[in-house]
Design a protein around this motif. Structure first.
Motif, PDB file in Angstrom:
ATOM      1  N   UNK A 164      -3.049 138.315  31.441  1.00  0.00           N
ATOM      2  CA  UNK A 164      -2.954 137.128  30.593  1.00  0.00           C
ATOM      3  C   UNK A 164      -4.335 136.494  30.463  1.00  0.00           C
ATOM      4  N   UNK A 165      -4.777 136.295  29.235  1.00  0.00           N
ATOM      5  CA  UNK A 165      -5.981 135.509  28.971  1.00  0.00           C
ATOM      6  C   UNK A 165      -5.609 134.541  27.856  1.00  0.00           C
ATOM      7  N   UNK A 166      -5.515 133.270  28.194  1.00  0.00           N
ATOM      8  CA  UNK A 166      -5.023 132.269  27.247  1.00  0.00           C
ATOM      9  C   UNK A 166      -5.908 131.030  27.289  1.00  0.00           C
ATOM     10  N   UNK A 167      -5.888 130.239  26.214  1.00  0.00           N
ATOM     11  CA  UNK A 167      -6.717 129.024  26.194  1.00  0.00           C
ATOM     12  C   UNK A 167      -6.349 128.057  27.319  1.00  0.00           C
ATOM     13  N   UNK A 168      -7.325 127.315  27.788  1.00  0.00           N
ATOM     14  CA  UNK A 168      -7.080 126.374  28.878  1.00  0.00           C
ATOM     15  C   UNK A 168      -6.406 125.095  28.408  1.00  0.00           C
ATOM     16  N   UNK A 169      -6.187 124.976  27.095  1.00  0.00           N
ATOM     17  CA  UNK A 169      -5.536 123.789  26.530  1.00  0.00           C
ATOM     18  C   UNK A 169      -4.906 124.165  25.196  1.00  0.00           C
ATOM     19  N   UNK A 170      -4.247 123.214  24.576  1.00  0.00           N
ATOM     20  CA  UNK A 170      -3.613 123.423  23.279  1.00  0.00           C
ATOM     21  C   UNK A 170      -4.655 123.763  22.215  1.00  0.00           C
ATOM     22  N   UNK A 171      -4.461 124.892  21.519  1.00  0.00           N
ATOM     23  CA  UNK A 171      -5.411 125.327  20.494  1.00  0.00           C
ATOM     24  C   UNK A 171      -4.696 125.705  19.194  1.00  0.00           C
ATOM     25  N   UNK A 172      -3.584 125.057  18.910  1.00  0.00           N
ATOM     26  CA  UNK A 172      -2.831 125.383  17.700  1.00  0.00           C
ATOM     27  C   UNK A 172      -3.681 125.177  16.445  1.00  0.00           C
ATOM     28  N   UNK A 173      -3.361 125.968  15.412  1.00  0.00           N
ATOM     29  CA  UNK A 173      -4.025 125.893  14.106  1.00  0.00           C
ATOM     30  C   UNK A 173      -5.516 126.190  14.190  1.00  0.00           C
TER      31      UNK A 173
END
Length: 248
Positions: A31-40
């Motif tokens: 899993x490699x995902x943003x550390x915060x909300x990055x929608x749009x």
């Protein structure tokens, strides 16, 4: 099987945790995902900012997880570069997004862009979005697991990836192959003033519904079916090329 997982809602989002729980016994999950909300965030990448990876314990066996201070596409690029060099990934799954990604949403969605980046790098990929509320992520994750075991991703063209939208009220509905709908937005910006007197605006677009074919993703979802749309990044308008040539 080696599976790379990312999203645009952030590494702590319920959707990605449900997804990882559903996939972890199929093979090795990274899993490699943003550390915060990055929608749009669409297909944006970080050129002038440092990217800081932080290992995260998700409390699941056979799973390595990292948060990254970047966009969803940054996460996929980093994941493939750092963890896919010695042994390539068999699949990349993005999501499960809290909210649908239909019609023109695919132009703005970080969830869709993450899967698209994987496809550009030769890794079969799918983006998964849940059309709620409510958001029964565990049920939707079971659908995704079934797709991973049943769909023959390697038979698709190398640059093609799937955008899957699951209706919250019918997660077990039939799977229907769909095309991008024509639904769009009428832009609105709402004016606010903060406690210091600073004027600012927030975007609040209104949905504009257009006449669409029966197999448009928006109509498929509205009928209580799971929408599966094959996408690719090829923007050249071939017909317009022929017209343009006649101008010279």
């Amino acid at each position: 099987m080696r599976i790379l997982v990312s999203n645009d809602d952030g590494i702590s989002a319920q959707g990605i945790l449900a997804l990882v729980r559903a996939l972890r016994d199929l093979g090795e999950v990274v899993v490699v995902a943003p550390d915060r909300q990055r929608s749009a965030s669409s297909h944006g990448i970080s050129i002038h900012r440092r990217l800081i990876p932080t290992e995260v314990d998700l409390g699941m066996d056979n799973v390595r997880a990292f948060s990254l201070s970047g966009t969803p596409v940054d996460c996929v690029k980093f994941g493939i570069h750092e963890f896919g060099r010695s042994e390539s990934f068999d699949l990349m799954v993005s999501g499960i997004n809290e909210g649908r990604n239909l019609a023109t949403d695919v132009l703005y969605s970080g969830t869709v862009a993450a899967a698209g980046e994987a496809a550009l790098q030769g890794v079969p990929a799918m983006a998964v979005s849940l059309d709620g509320p409510p958001f029964p992520f565990e049920d939707a994750a079971s659908v995704v697991r079934n797709m991973v075991t049943r769909l023959r991703f390697r038979e698709l063209d190398a640059d093609t990836f799937l955008s899957v939208n699951i209706p919250a009220g019918a997660v077990d509905g039939p799977w229907v192959v769909s095309r991008i709908g024509a639904e769009g937005y009428r832009d609105r910006f709402i004016r606010h003033v903060d406690e210091e007197g600073q004027v600012y605006y927030r975007y609040a677009g209104d949905v504009v519904r257009n006449s669409e074919d029966e197999d448009a993703d928006t109509r498929v979802i509205a009928s209580g079916c799971v929408s599966i749309t094959p996408l690719r990044y090829r923007f050249t308008n071939e017909a317009a090329m022929d017209t343009l040539k006649t101008w010279f």
